[in-house]
Design an enzyme around this catalytic site. Structure first.
Site, PDB file in Angstrom:
ATOM      1  N   MET A 147      10.771  -6.876   4.029  1.00  0.00           N
ATOM      2  CA  MET A 147      10.951  -7.571   5.305  1.00  0.00           C
ATOM      3  C   MET A 147      12.307  -8.258   5.423  1.00  0.00           C
ATOM      4  SD  MET A 147       8.249  -6.685   6.771  1.00  0.00           S
ATOM      5  CE  MET A 147       8.146  -7.699   8.238  1.00  0.00           C
ATOM      6  N   ASP A 171      20.161   2.703   8.341  1.00  0.00           N
ATOM      7  CA  ASP A 171      21.571   2.459   8.674  1.00  0.00           C
ATOM      8  C   ASP A 171      21.730   1.010   9.126  1.00  0.00           C
ATOM      9  OD1 ASP A 171      20.752   2.364  11.299  1.00  0.00           O
ATOM     10  OD2 ASP A 171      21.756   4.198  11.931  1.00  0.00           O
ATOM     11  N   GLU A 172      22.879   0.706   9.730  1.00  0.00           N
ATOM     12  CA  GLU A 172      23.133  -0.718   9.990  1.00  0.00           C
ATOM     13  C   GLU A 172      22.321  -1.286  11.150  1.00  0.00           C
ATOM     14  OE1 GLU A 172      25.283   2.227  11.348  1.00  0.00           O
ATOM     15  OE2 GLU A 172      25.784   1.574   9.321  1.00  0.00           O
ATOM     16  N   GLU A 197       1.010   7.075   7.068  1.00  0.00           N
ATOM     17  CA  GLU A 197       2.206   6.567   6.377  1.00  0.00           C
ATOM     18  C   GLU A 197       2.189   7.014   4.923  1.00  0.00           C
ATOM     19  OE1 GLU A 197       3.288   2.432   6.799  1.00  0.00           O
ATOM     20  OE2 GLU A 197       2.269   2.291   8.718  1.00  0.00           O
ATOM     21  N   HIS A 229       8.311   3.174   9.137  1.00  0.00           N
ATOM     22  CA  HIS A 229       8.046   2.271  10.261  1.00  0.00           C
ATOM     23  C   HIS A 229       6.796   2.759  10.993  1.00  0.00           C
ATOM     24  CE1 HIS A 229       8.906  -0.610  13.390  1.00  0.00           C
ATOM     25  NE2 HIS A 229       8.647   0.339  14.280  1.00  0.00           N
ATOM     26  N   SER A 258       0.831  -1.217   0.000  1.00  0.00           N
ATOM     27  CA  SER A 258       0.000   0.000   0.000  1.00  0.00           C
ATOM     28  C   SER A 258       0.859   1.258   0.000  1.00  0.00           C
ATOM     29  CB  SER A 258      -0.984   0.003   1.175  1.00  0.00           C
ATOM     30  OG  SER A 258      -0.335   0.291   2.388  1.00  0.00           O
ATOM     31  N   ASN A 259       2.014   1.230   0.632  1.00  0.00           N
ATOM     32  CA  ASN A 259       2.893   2.413   0.576  1.00  0.00           C
ATOM     33  C   ASN A 259       3.431   2.626  -0.832  1.00  0.00           C
ATOM     34  OD1 ASN A 259       3.400   3.915   3.222  1.00  0.00           O
ATOM     35  ND2 ASN A 259       3.382   1.773   3.869  1.00  0.00           N
TER      36      ASN A 259
HETATM   37  C1  GRF Z   1       3.777  -0.657   6.868  1.00  0.00           C
HETATM   38  O1  GRF Z   1       3.057  -0.608   8.060  1.00  0.00           O
HETATM   39  C2  GRF Z   1       5.151  -0.086   7.050  1.00  0.00           C
HETATM   40  O2  GRF Z   1       5.208   0.913   8.005  1.00  0.00           O
HETATM   41  C3  GRF Z   1       5.937  -1.296   7.519  1.00  0.00           C
HETATM   42  O3  GRF Z   1       5.415  -2.376   6.791  1.00  0.00           O
HETATM   43  C4  GRF Z   1       4.072  -2.083   6.415  1.00  0.00           C
HETATM   44  C5  GRF Z   1       4.003  -2.229   4.930  1.00  0.00           C
HETATM   45  O4  GRF Z   1       2.700  -2.042   4.447  1.00  0.00           O
HETATM   46  N1  GRF Z   1       7.354  -1.108   7.312  1.00  0.00           N
HETATM   47  P1  GRF Z   1       2.449  -1.962   2.896  1.00  0.00           P
HETATM   48  O5  GRF Z   1       3.019  -3.252   2.294  1.00  0.00           O
HETATM   49  O6  GRF Z   1       3.138  -0.747   2.373  1.00  0.00           O
HETATM   50  O7  GRF Z   1       0.962  -1.895   2.749  1.00  0.00           O
END
Ligand code: GRF
Length: 203
Positions: free
Chosen positions: A89, A140-141, A173, A108, A12-13
């Site tokens: 991930m 970052d690391e 987000e 995040h 979704s982002n």
């Molecule tokens: C979001 O909540 C983001 O903050 C986290 O993972 C999720 C990803 O959601 N890092 P999407 O795949 O962008 O819908």
């Protein structure tokens, strides 16, 4: 500014960023490539439907450094300037970070440094936080640790569960990621220590 989007899931982002570009909110950005480490991630299927260059690079038991070398090669082949992690991930190897210094963004779902790692929304609920939100930061690391570009706060309501809180955060987000990319495109900022400071003309 050519963007490389990395994702592993829903996307979704990624779609919010793609919509922002399509609707003229990011006039200086284009998506050069979308890469997923998961073959059937809904996000990569959506990228394909939008006819964006979509590439699957599965880890397939390879070591992180080896998988990341393939990711970096793909980003370079598409002339990517800015890498946007959007629900990707996997941790990035040092070589990956060195290839794009201060040019990898992550989002995040908490106000870092509170609640890093998995299930940040549930962590906020369990802790009894009254306010949480989202953070766009350079990678970052260390996990969920790099310089913070911007944050958006949302209230935690008494009736919330992880689902309702997550969706309130997610709305923010989508706004936050576009703003952070707009700032990256303008270059109107400097970084001192951990502080990301906008030039006066920027918002
Ligand atoms: C979001 O909540 C983001 O903050 C986290 O993972 C999720 C990803 O959601 N890092 P999407 O795949 O962008 O819908």
């Amino acid at each position: 500014m050519k963007l490389g989007i990395l994702l592993s899931g829903r996307g979704s982002n990624f779609l919010a960023i793609a919509d922002s570009i399509q609707q003229g909110r990011l006039p200086n950005a284009e998506i050069a490539v979308v890469i997923s480490n998961i073959a059937d991630a809904p996000g990569i299927l959506a990228a394909r439907e939008r006819s964006l260059p979509s590439i699957i690079i599965e880890a397939g038991g390879r070591k992180r450094a080896e998988h990341d070398a393939a990711m970096v090669a793909c980003l370079r082949a598409h002339n990517v300037d800015l890498v946007c992690l959007a629900g990707y991930m996997r941790l990035l190897s040092p070589k990956f970070l060195q290839a794009y210094p201060l040019r990898i963004l992550n989002i995040h779902p908490s106000l870092l440094p509170a609640f890093p790692g998995l299930d940040a929304q549930q962590q906020a609920l369990d802790y009894g936080a009254k306010v949480t939100g989202c953070t766009v930061h350079f990678v970052d690391e260390q996990l969920d640790h790099g310089v913070i570009v911007l944050q958006k706060a949302v209230p935690v309501l008494d009736g919330d569960d992880a689902r309702t809180l997550s969706s309130r955060i997610l709305e923010q987000e989508h706004v936050a990621y576009t703003q952070a990319i707009a700032r990256a495109c303008s270059g109107g900022y400097h970084i001192t220590g951990r502080r990301y400071v906008l030039r006066e003309s920027q918002t």
